[in-house]
Design a protein around this motif. Structure first.
Motif, PDB file in Angstrom:
ATOM      1  N   ASN A 503      31.035  32.803  35.023  1.00  0.00           N
ATOM      2  CA  ASN A 503      31.687  31.613  34.480  1.00  0.00           C
ATOM      3  C   ASN A 503      31.290  30.411  35.319  1.00  0.00           C
ATOM      4  N   VAL A 504      31.030  29.284  34.649  1.00  0.00           N
ATOM      5  CA  VAL A 504      30.442  28.121  35.316  1.00  0.00           C
ATOM      6  C   VAL A 504      31.429  26.971  35.352  1.00  0.00           C
ATOM      7  N   LEU A 505      31.549  26.348  36.530  1.00  0.00           N
ATOM      8  CA  LEU A 505      32.330  25.126  36.679  1.00  0.00           C
ATOM      9  C   LEU A 505      31.394  24.027  37.147  1.00  0.00           C
ATOM     10  N   GLU A 506      31.217  22.991  36.306  1.00  0.00           N
ATOM     11  CA  GLU A 506      30.318  21.881  36.614  1.00  0.00           C
ATOM     12  C   GLU A 506      31.143  20.628  36.865  1.00  0.00           C
ATOM     13  N   GLY A 507      30.643  19.768  37.762  1.00  0.00           N
ATOM     14  CA  GLY A 507      31.402  18.567  38.104  1.00  0.00           C
ATOM     15  C   GLY A 507      32.607  19.012  38.909  1.00  0.00           C
ATOM     16  N   GLY A 508      33.740  18.883  38.331  1.00  0.00           N
ATOM     17  CA  GLY A 508      34.906  19.527  38.896  1.00  0.00           C
ATOM     18  C   GLY A 508      35.595  18.801  40.017  1.00  0.00           C
ATOM     19  N   LYS A 509      35.329  17.504  40.281  1.00  0.00           N
ATOM     20  CA  LYS A 509      36.073  16.786  41.308  1.00  0.00           C
ATOM     21  C   LYS A 509      37.553  16.687  40.966  1.00  0.00           C
ATOM     22  N   GLU A 510      37.853  16.689  39.677  1.00  0.00           N
ATOM     23  CA  GLU A 510      39.244  16.617  39.224  1.00  0.00           C
ATOM     24  C   GLU A 510      39.790  18.005  38.913  1.00  0.00           C
ATOM     25  N   THR A 511      38.970  19.048  39.061  1.00  0.00           N
ATOM     26  CA  THR A 511      39.364  20.404  38.680  1.00  0.00           C
ATOM     27  C   THR A 511      39.759  21.224  39.899  1.00  0.00           C
ATOM     28  N   LYS A 512      40.903  21.845  39.828  1.00  0.00           N
ATOM     29  CA  LYS A 512      41.315  22.804  40.836  1.00  0.00           C
ATOM     30  C   LYS A 512      40.855  24.172  40.377  1.00  0.00           C
ATOM     31  N   ASP A 513      40.031  24.785  41.177  1.00  0.00           N
ATOM     32  CA  ASP A 513      39.377  26.043  40.798  1.00  0.00           C
ATOM     33  C   ASP A 513      40.292  27.227  41.119  1.00  0.00           C
ATOM     34  N   HIS A 514      40.813  27.856  40.068  1.00  0.00           N
ATOM     35  CA  HIS A 514      41.670  29.027  40.233  1.00  0.00           C
ATOM     36  C   HIS A 514      40.947  30.304  39.803  1.00  0.00           C
ATOM     37  N   ARG A 515      39.638  30.281  39.776  1.00  0.00           N
ATOM     38  CA  ARG A 515      38.913  31.493  39.423  1.00  0.00           C
ATOM     39  C   ARG A 515      39.112  32.551  40.508  1.00  0.00           C
ATOM     40  N   SER A 516      39.149  33.809  40.083  1.00  0.00           N
ATOM     41  CA  SER A 516      39.409  34.896  41.029  1.00  0.00           C
ATOM     42  C   SER A 516      38.596  36.122  40.631  1.00  0.00           C
ATOM     43  N   HIS A 517      38.719  37.177  41.416  1.00  0.00           N
ATOM     44  CA  HIS A 517      38.002  38.416  41.112  1.00  0.00           C
ATOM     45  C   HIS A 517      38.775  39.284  40.123  1.00  0.00           C
ATOM     46  N   GLY A 518      40.069  39.028  39.942  1.00  0.00           N
ATOM     47  CA  GLY A 518      40.873  39.806  38.999  1.00  0.00           C
ATOM     48  C   GLY A 518      40.800  39.249  37.593  1.00  0.00           C
ATOM     49  N   VAL A 519      41.329  40.001  36.650  1.00  0.00           N
ATOM     50  CA  VAL A 519      41.270  39.599  35.240  1.00  0.00           C
ATOM     51  C   VAL A 519      42.641  39.192  34.689  1.00  0.00           C
ATOM     52  N   ALA A 520      43.604  38.941  35.578  1.00  0.00           N
ATOM     53  CA  ALA A 520      44.954  38.594  35.119  1.00  0.00           C
ATOM     54  C   ALA A 520      44.943  37.326  34.266  1.00  0.00           C
ATOM     55  N   SER A 521      44.026  36.406  34.556  1.00  0.00           N
ATOM     56  CA  SER A 521      43.972  35.147  33.806  1.00  0.00           C
ATOM     57  C   SER A 521      43.556  35.349  32.357  1.00  0.00           C
ATOM     58  N   HIS A 522      43.006  36.514  32.020  1.00  0.00           N
ATOM     59  CA  HIS A 522      42.562  36.765  30.648  1.00  0.00           C
ATOM     60  C   HIS A 522      43.709  37.197  29.738  1.00  0.00           C
ATOM     61  N   ALA A 523      44.872  37.465  30.312  1.00  0.00           N
ATOM     62  CA  ALA A 523      46.005  37.929  29.500  1.00  0.00           C
ATOM     63  C   ALA A 523      46.480  36.815  28.575  1.00  0.00           C
ATOM     64  N   PHE A 524      46.705  37.163  27.338  1.00  0.00           N
ATOM     65  CA  PHE A 524      47.258  36.222  26.363  1.00  0.00           C
ATOM     66  C   PHE A 524      48.111  37.011  25.384  1.00  0.00           C
ATOM     67  N   ASP A 525      49.365  36.664  25.267  1.00  0.00           N
ATOM     68  CA  ASP A 525      50.295  37.385  24.395  1.00  0.00           C
ATOM     69  C   ASP A 525      50.067  36.927  22.955  1.00  0.00           C
ATOM     70  N   ARG A 526      49.466  37.783  22.161  1.00  0.00           N
ATOM     71  CA  ARG A 526      49.130  37.424  20.781  1.00  0.00           C
ATOM     72  C   ARG A 526      50.261  37.690  19.803  1.00  0.00           C
ATOM     73  N   ASP A 527      51.120  38.646  20.083  1.00  0.00           N
ATOM     74  CA  ASP A 527      52.081  39.072  19.067  1.00  0.00           C
ATOM     75  C   ASP A 527      53.525  39.097  19.527  1.00  0.00           C
ATOM     76  N   GLY A 528      53.809  38.635  20.745  1.00  0.00           N
ATOM     77  CA  GLY A 528      55.184  38.622  21.230  1.00  0.00           C
ATOM     78  C   GLY A 528      55.567  39.853  22.010  1.00  0.00           C
ATOM     79  N   SER A 529      54.640  40.764  22.209  1.00  0.00           N
ATOM     80  CA  SER A 529      54.941  41.990  22.933  1.00  0.00           C
ATOM     81  C   SER A 529      54.897  41.791  24.440  1.00  0.00           C
ATOM     82  N   GLY A 530      54.365  40.649  24.874  1.00  0.00           N
ATOM     83  CA  GLY A 530      54.245  40.380  26.297  1.00  0.00           C
ATOM     84  C   GLY A 530      52.949  40.880  26.905  1.00  0.00           C
ATOM     85  N   ARG A 531      52.127  41.541  26.103  1.00  0.00           N
ATOM     86  CA  ARG A 531      50.860  42.071  26.619  1.00  0.00           C
ATOM     87  C   ARG A 531      49.746  41.032  26.501  1.00  0.00           C
TER      88      ARG A 531
END
Length: 531
Positions: A503-531
């Motif tokens: 994943n690429v971050l360009e420029g970014g003087k105004e961006t706080k980089d929260h990229r990590s080695h884990g995949v927790a940021s990929h979680a998105f609850d699509r149906d209300g189940s909390g998953r």
């Protein structure tokens, strides 16, 4: 004993009593235990005479709708073979925790839901609380609901253009055997029958032209899978303002079906269909202890002439609201509220209440209900504006599992525009626009962008003094963030959450980089189940 319990708790114990197996009325008929004559087509019944309380009980636990629950009314006897043309046959038991419910089918496959009006929250409580005064008090809270409220709603929904089922109330005789394995569970009960709003065979006349009816989780799966699926946000707002007006606080994602309409451009538009009006006209805060409970549990908002907390009325619907009300402006909220005010005339209100309530209950509650509806109608515009303020503090903008370009333009100190385009290479074409909304920092604290799957691009530009936070969640595939923006102040107003790899971050003087080695940021609850 008084050394260990506050006096008000002692009164509560004396009022509620101990839980007992015989808490509920053994039979709804007033003449019980005398048998109902064979062939009788009506019976005089009470929805719940076990909710009667003396003066002390009403003072502490509230008057609620106890008179309506205990009022004898004449209802038709439920006859499965006659209730609809061709009759109904048992299909399956429902899975509700509080009501007894079953699905019944016609010969052509049309489905109806049959459920008891009365509730038993026994199974909703932890096992340690399924006894004693706590269980009795929780059971007693059912009396805060208007037992015949659901039958008032259809003419009101019709008047404002919101799809609706048409519920009817019945009494099930004690020797009824036409409900298969569910027969015993329904005997002697007051029940409500209404069309089930799911599947192709259950389309209402008002939904003519729809290709399918789906539950919220299935609709959202389609919405996030493909750019060709969209939610009719204007229709959802109309339905939600009706909910607010009715004081219907329990509008979580499971309370909706969605009708799919094919569009000329090949896309699919999903329109909302409300279900289950169990909590309309809720009256809870009229007792010392229930008033206190309503302060502790904000979602228990009462149906009163003046709106209580809009946040409380809408708390149970936060998940579906965030996904189905992300694009509309304040002006749309105002115009929709004004349209409802014009349609919900005094005559419409009077006819709905008069026809919806049993005659005997109308004599007790009709005038008060009509006056409250008129008052809430007059205050609906203010309520809608507060609803908008709540919904716009933090806004979710989600893409799909296909590639999108998210464009954030910090145009001025009072305007930040977020647009989402189909990603096809080169400069986005106007006809590839999927989403656009202008945000004001004075109204919106945070905009959360979710790319989901697909190789997404995020561009952020503009130099301003004020702007909402922009939180970017790229999703599980390769994404690119290009941030040339600048916002005055020490805190960075763009934040990027993703994995470090690919994943690429360009420029970014105004961006706080929260990229990590884990995949927790990929979680998105699509149906209300909390998953």
């Amino acid at each position: 004993m008084t050394k260990h319990f506050p006096p008000v708790m002692l009164l509560f114990l004396l009022t509620a009593g101990c839980a007992r197996d015989s808490y509920f009325q053994p039979d709804a008929r007033v003449s019980y235990p005398a048998p109902l004559p064979a062939g009788a087509d009506s019976a005089k019944v009470t929805a719940g005479r076990h909710y009667r309380r003396g003066p002390l009980g009403r003072l502490l636990l509230g008057a609620h709708y106890r008179r309506a629950w205990a009022q004898p009314v004449t209802l038709p006897v439920f006859a499965p073979q006659k209730v609809v043309p061709g009759g109904l046959r048992f299909s399956k038991l429902g899975g509700g925790f509080q009501t007894t419910s079953a699905t019944l089918l016609t010969d052509n496959g049309r489905a109806y839901a049959l459920r008891t009006i009365d509730k038993d929250p026994y199974k909703t409580l932890p096992k340690v609380l399924r006894q004693g005064f706590i269980l009795t008090a929780v059971r007693d809270a059912t009396s805060a609901g208007m037992p015949y409220g659901a039958t008032v709603v259809p003419p009101l929904a019709q008047a404002v253009g919101v799809p609706h089922a048409t519920p009817r109330t019945f009494y099930v005789r004690t020797d009824e055997s036409g409900l298969g394995e569910a027969s015993e569970r329904f005997r002697g009960k007051v029940v409500i029958l209404e069309e089930k709003l799911e599947g192709k065979t259950n389309l209402l006349p008002s939904l003519r032209g729809a290709s399918e009816l789906e539950e919220s989780d299935e609709m959202l799966e389609e919405r996030y899978r493909s750019q060709e699926h969209h939610i009719d946000e204007a229709a959802f707002l109309r339905a939600r303002l009706l909910d607010l007006w009715l004081g219907d606080w329990d509008r979580h994602e499971g309370q909706w079906s969605w009708a799919a309409f094919s569009q000329e451009n090949g896309q699919t538009l999903w329109r909302p269909v409300p279900q289950d009006r169990d909590q309309v006209f809720f009256r809870f805060n009229d007792g010392m202890l229930t008033w206190l409970a309503s302060r502790i549990v904000p979602k228990f908002r009462s149906f009163e002439p003046k709106y209580e907390s809009i946040e409380g009325y809408t708390r149970n619907a936060q998940f579906i609201d965030s996904r189905a009300l992300s694009e509309l402006s304040r002006q749309r909220y105002v115009r929709t509220a004004q349209d409802l005010q014009q349609r919900l005339t005094d005559d419409v209100i009077h006819r709905a209440v008069l026809q919806g309530l049993p005659r005997e209950v109308y004599a007790l509650e009709g005038a008060r209900m009509e006056a409250t509806l008129r008052s809430r109608r007059d205050g609906l515009l203010k309520a809608a504006e507060e609803y908008y303020r709540l919904r716009t503090k933090e806004v979710l903008v989600a893409g799909s599992d296909q590639a999108e370009r998210f464009v954030v333009e910090r145009l001025s100190d009072t305007a930040t525009v977020v647009s989402v385009y189909r990603l096809g290479g080169g400069k986005p074409a106007a006809d590839s626009l999927l989403y656009r909304r202008q945000f004001k920092p004075a109204e919106t604290h945070r905009v959360v962008l979710h790319g989901l799957r697909g190789k997404d691009e995020f561009t952020v530009s503009g130099s301003v003094a004020r702007s909402p936070f922009i939180d970017i969640y790229g999703g599980p595939e390769e994404d690119t963030v290009h941030d040339t923006s600048q916002v005055s102040g020490l805190r960075k107003k763009t934040r990027y959450y993703d994995t470090k790899r690919n994943n690429v971050l360009e420029g970014g003087k105004e961006t706080k980089d929260h990229r990590s080695h884990g995949v927790a940021s990929h979680a998105f609850d699509r149906d209300g189940s909390g998953r």
